[in-house]
Design a protein around this motif. Sequence first.
Motif: not given
Length: 244
Positions: A79-104
């Motif tokens: 019933a839970a997901i690791d926030l580290a996985d959420a960060e990983k897939v989010s950074r993957g989405m923006f790897a080649d894009e014009k948008t930068q991602l900061a995550w805390s």
Amino acid sequence: MTTVNLDSLDLSALLCSRVCHDVISPVGAIVNGLEVLEDDNDASMREFALDLIRKSARQASARLQFARIAFGAAGSAGAAIDLADAEKVSRGMFADEKTQLAWSAPQALFPKNKVKLLLNLVMIATSAIPRGGLIDVTVSGDGEAPTLLLKAKGSHARIPPHVEELLAGRPESGTVDAHGILPYYAGLVARAAAMGVRLSIEGDEVTIRAEPVSASAEPAVPAPSTTPEDARPTDSEPSDTQLA
């Protein structure tokens, strides 16, 4: 304004359309690159085609991994997901894009629907800065009562049209299409997670804040007439994300 409640077939069809829209471009680029490899013997063109295939394959994979958590039943064994996985897939989405991602965010397991809400809000934040910029994501508190704070800053920042009505499940048109399914679905997930979502803008920065809604408080994203379970996708994972 009347609350719109999609049946399960319409909801699943629109979510599938969303995922297909997000992956069709990189998959099409892979096909084009393969055609160049088959038809052109020029060394420079073949290297260009291989580079296109590599880049597009990474992009398609990143978008599918993001969609698997944001829309699918990833991690359905628990019933839970690791926030580290959420960060990983989010950074993957923006790897080649014009948008930068900061995550805390803390390194912790959070309830599944709260993580799904966070990822859907990331995509809404992306649409708030159509010319690119910075999305700053901050997660505070524990899994039971978190605060999700996203700040999207960039040129021509704006609250996307109709997104607040769609989050509330009350689109002005009275219908939901493939362009509006993401904020509509985010609203469903927010209600299922007992979270309220608010958007505000100041200058070139849009702020999205999601916080727990107490039983006595009026939710920022009003509850629909049906229960969240009626509107949620089934807990089966698809085999297979930003609209223009």
